[in-house]
Structures are given as structure tokens and as C-alpha cells.
Design a protein around this motif. Structure first.
Motif: not given
Length: 74
Positions: A42-67
């Protein structure tokens, strides 16, 4: 939708898929362990409601430290 949010959803869905077995009817886990996994999922499902993810080293990659991902039960 931002590329970082889409990347977050893809990663989140992968984690959910990897843990599907924990909540299946024939799971070998105890009821208390299944409850831990349900909370994690459930916490995983809720991530997209609260997280403010940033792009990583490439524009289409997630910066995991931002979540902050929930801790997987042991």
C-alpha cells in the motif's frame, strides 16, 4: 505526466509485481507477515500521490534519491 513520475510508476509497478506472491491465497507466509507485506504494498501504491520525483542522470530516468521508498519486509 512528467518523465520522472512515469519512471517512478514503472519502478513501483516492478516492486509490486515482485511481491505479488506475498499476498496470494496460497502464500506460505503467516498472517502477520502477509499484513506486513500488504502495508508495504500500500505504501508503494501511495508513492505516486505524495512523491515529487526528479529525473536522474538522463531525462527519462528516475533519480532514486528524490523518493523515499518504503522498506521491504524481511
Amino acid at each position: 505526466m512528467s518523465e520522472a513520475l512515469e519512471a517512478l510508476r514503472i519502478h513501483r509497478n516492478k516492486l509490486l509485481q515482485e511481491s505479488d506472491w506475498t499476498v496470494s491465497v496460497d502464500s506460505p507466509l503467516s498472517d502477520s507477515k502477509q499484513a506486513e507485506w500488504k502495508t508495504y504494498r500500500q505504501a508503494l501504491r501511495d508513492l505516486t500521490k505524495t512523491a515529487k520525483p526528479k529525473s536522474g542522470y538522463m531525462p527519462d530516468k528516475l533519480d532514486p534519491s528524490s523518493v523515499t521508498f518504503p522498506t521491504k519486509p524481511s
